[in-house]
Design a protein around this motif. Structure first.
Motif, PDB file in Angstrom:
ATOM      1  N   ASN A  14       4.671   8.019  11.664  1.00 61.35           N
ATOM      2  CA  ASN A  14       5.072   9.156  11.005  1.00 61.35           C
ATOM      3  C   ASN A  14       5.233   9.440   9.681  1.00 61.35           C
ATOM      4  O   ASN A  14       5.051  10.479   9.239  1.00 61.35           O
ATOM      5  CB  ASN A  14       6.766   9.145  11.763  1.00 61.35           C
ATOM      6  N   TYR A  15       5.161   8.204   8.913  1.00 66.82           N
ATOM      7  CA  TYR A  15       5.009   8.420   7.546  1.00 66.82           C
ATOM      8  C   TYR A  15       3.846   9.050   7.151  1.00 66.82           C
ATOM      9  O   TYR A  15       3.595   9.807   6.142  1.00 66.82           O
ATOM     10  CB  TYR A  15       5.474   6.877   6.800  1.00 66.82           C
ATOM     11  N   ASN A  22       0.869  -1.270  -0.228  1.00 71.95           N
ATOM     12  CA  ASN A  22      -0.081   0.088  -0.039  1.00 71.95           C
ATOM     13  C   ASN A  22       0.896   1.157  -0.181  1.00 71.95           C
ATOM     14  O   ASN A  22       0.453   2.154  -0.623  1.00 71.95           O
ATOM     15  CB  ASN A  22      -0.755   0.045   1.149  1.00 71.95           C
ATOM     16  N   SER A  23       1.901   1.114   0.685  1.00 75.41           N
ATOM     17  CA  SER A  23       2.713   2.444   0.825  1.00 75.41           C
ATOM     18  C   SER A  23       3.319   2.693  -0.388  1.00 75.41           C
ATOM     19  O   SER A  23       3.774   3.657  -1.115  1.00 75.41           O
ATOM     20  CB  SER A  23       3.849   2.244   1.898  1.00 75.41           C
ATOM     21  N   LYS A  24       3.887   1.567  -1.137  1.00 71.19           N
ATOM     22  CA  LYS A  24       4.450   1.629  -2.498  1.00 71.19           C
ATOM     23  C   LYS A  24       3.644   2.307  -3.589  1.00 71.19           C
ATOM     24  O   LYS A  24       3.892   2.901  -4.357  1.00 71.19           O
ATOM     25  CB  LYS A  24       5.195   0.399  -3.079  1.00 71.19           C
ATOM     26  N   THR A  25       2.327   1.842  -3.340  1.00 69.21           N
ATOM     27  CA  THR A  25       1.440   2.053  -4.473  1.00 69.21           C
ATOM     28  C   THR A  25       1.045   3.395  -4.206  1.00 69.21           C
ATOM     29  O   THR A  25       1.075   4.390  -5.114  1.00 69.21           O
ATOM     30  CB  THR A  25       0.050   1.334  -4.371  1.00 69.21           C
ATOM     31  N   TYR A  26       0.998   4.052  -2.910  1.00 68.90           N
ATOM     32  CA  TYR A  26       0.804   5.578  -2.704  1.00 68.90           C
ATOM     33  C   TYR A  26       1.698   6.154  -3.230  1.00 68.90           C
ATOM     34  O   TYR A  26       1.822   7.320  -3.822  1.00 68.90           O
ATOM     35  CB  TYR A  26       0.665   5.785  -1.275  1.00 68.90           C
ATOM     36  N   GLU A  65       3.050  12.492   5.096  1.00 69.25           N
ATOM     37  CA  GLU A  65       2.569  12.384   3.781  1.00 69.25           C
ATOM     38  C   GLU A  65       1.100  13.154   3.869  1.00 69.25           C
ATOM     39  O   GLU A  65       0.617  13.673   2.605  1.00 69.25           O
ATOM     40  CB  GLU A  65       2.269  10.954   3.554  1.00 69.25           C
ATOM     41  N   ARG A  66       0.244  13.133   4.816  1.00 66.61           N
ATOM     42  CA  ARG A  66      -0.704  14.108   4.856  1.00 66.61           C
ATOM     43  C   ARG A  66      -0.546  15.550   4.590  1.00 66.61           C
ATOM     44  O   ARG A  66      -1.246  16.081   3.913  1.00 66.61           O
ATOM     45  CB  ARG A  66      -1.710  13.941   6.315  1.00 66.61           C
TER      46      ARG A  66
END
Length: 327
Positions: A180-181, A65-69, A185-186
Motif C-alpha cells: 500500500n505504501y 530503504n523506506s526511511k531513505t526514500y 508513493e508512486r
C-alpha cells in the motif's frame, strides 16, 4: 503542507523456536516412529530459524530503504514549497534518485513474498507432522513410555504450528502495508514530477484523498458559497494567453471536493467560441479540445484516477475555455 504517507511500521516479533526434548528409545515400532517425527520436527524448526533470520534482515533493510526514500522526498517537497525554477535539473536528479529508492522498497516486497511462500510450505509441513503425531497414538504395540513421549511431541509440534501461523500472519501484514505504501508513493512521485515541471508544489497526490474514506466529512455541495453546485463550474480556465498557469487553482478546487466527497467524479468540458465564422470556430474547437486534454493530463498527474473524469466539448459565444464540473 503534508506529503505522502510515512513509512509503515513493520512487525517486530522475533520468532524463536523451542527445540524438542529428547526421549529414550523404546525399541517398539511406535518408538521408532516417534524418533522419525522428532527428527522431522528438528528439521522444520531449523527451517523456521532461517526464515526468521531472513525476516528480520528484510525488515531492517526495508525500514532503511523506506526511511531513505521518505527523507529524499521530504527534501524535494520542502524545496518545491519554497519555490524553484521550472524543470530544475537538480530537482529532476533528486526525483530520479527517489524513484530508484522506491524501487528498492518494492524489491524488498518481492523478498517478503518469496519468504512468505517458504513459510507457507513449512506451515503445510507442520500440519502434516501434527496429524502424523496424533495418528501415532492409534498404532498398536506401544508401551506407556511411547505414549508419554507422544504427548510431549504433540505439544511441541502444536507450539510450532502456532509459531508458524503467527509468523505467516505478521509477514502477510508487512507485505500488505509495504505494498500500500509503495502504491501510494508512486502516485506521490507522479505529483512531484508535475510540481518539478512547474517549479512549485501543489500538494499531496489527489489519489491519497480520493481513496481515504476513513475520515470522510459529510458532503456539502448545496451552499452557493462553495461553488460546488451542479451546473456551476468548479474551475474555469481561460486560455487567452500562452502558458496559462492553472494547475494550482485546479488542484486546490479538486482537493477541496475530495476532502468532502472522496468518491467524487468530474466532467471536464472544452468550451470553444463560435465567433469569427465557421473556419475560426473549427480552429477554436480543435484548440480547446487540446487544452482540455492537457488539463486532463494535469489532473491525472496530480493523482486523480482517469476514470473519475469524463471529457466532452461544447460551443459558446464566450471565449475559449475549459470548465471543470462536479458530476
Amino acid at each position: 503542507m503534508s506529503g505522502g504517507l510515512k513509512p509503515p511500521k513493520l512487525g517486530a516479533t522475533n520468532f524463536k523456536v523451542k527445540a524438542p526434548k529428547g526421549g529414550k528409545p523404546t525399541g517398539t515400532l511406535v518408538g521408532n516412529k516417534i524418533s522419525t517425527l522428532r527428527d522431522d520436527l528438528k528439521r522444520l524448526q531449523s527451517s523456521i530459524e532461517i526464515e526468521n533470520n531472513d525476516l528480520q534482515a528484510v525488515r531492517s533493510k526495508s525500514n532503511s530503504n523506506s526511511k531513505t526514500y521518505h527523507d529524499r522526498v521530504a527534501v524535494m517537497r520542502s524545496k518545491l514549497q519554497l519555490g524553484t525554477t521550472p524543470g530544475n535539473p537538480m530537482m529532476v536528479e533528486a526525483w530520479n534518485a527517489a524513484q530508484e529508492q522506491l524501487e528498492k522498497v518494492n524489491d524488498d516486497i518481492g523478498e517478503m513474498n518469496s519468504l512468505s511462500s517458504r513459510v507457507a510450505a513449512d506451515a503445510s509441513m507442520s500440519a502434516y507432522l501434527l496429524d502424523a503425531t496424533r495418528a501415532s497414538f492409534g498404532i498398536s504395540g506401544a508401551v506407556d513410555e511411547d505414549h508419554q513421549q507422544l504427548e510431549v511431541l504433540e505439544d511441541e509440534v502444536s507450539q510450532t504450528v502456532v509459531l508458524i501461523e503467527r509468523l505467516l500472519t505478521e509477514l502477510s501484514d508487512d507485505i500488505r502495508r509495504q505494498s500500500n505504501y509503495v502504491a501510494n508513493e508512486r502516485n506521490q512521485l507522479n505529483t512531484l514530477a508535475l510540481a518539478i515541471k512547474n517549479g512549485e508544489f501543489f500538494g499531496p497526490s489527489l489519489a491519497s484523498t480520493a481513496y481515504n474514506v476513513s475520515s470522510v466529512k459529510p458532503p456539502n455541495v448545496t451552499s452557493s458559497k462553495t461553488g460546488l453546485n451542479r451546473g456551476r463550474p468548479l474551475v474555469i480556465i481561460r486560455f487567452n494567453q500562452p502558458n496559462v498557469n492553472y494547475e494550482q487553482a485546479l488542484y486546490t478546487a479538486v482537493n477541496k471536493v475530495l476532502q468532502n466527497q472522496p468518491n467524487a467524479t468530474f466532467d471536464l468540458v472544452a468550451v470553444s467560441s463560435v465567433n469569427g465564422g465557421t473556419a475560426k470556430a473549427a480552429l477554436n474547437a480543435n484548440e480547446t479540445r487540446r487544452n482540455a486534454q492537457n488539463v486532463l493530463r494535469s489532473l491525472v498527474d496530480m493523482g486523480l484516477p482517469p476514470g473519475r473524469v469524463s471529457l466532452s466539448a461544447t460551443s459558446s459565444s464566450s471565449g475559449n475555455e475549459v470548465r471543470l464540473y462536479l458530476r
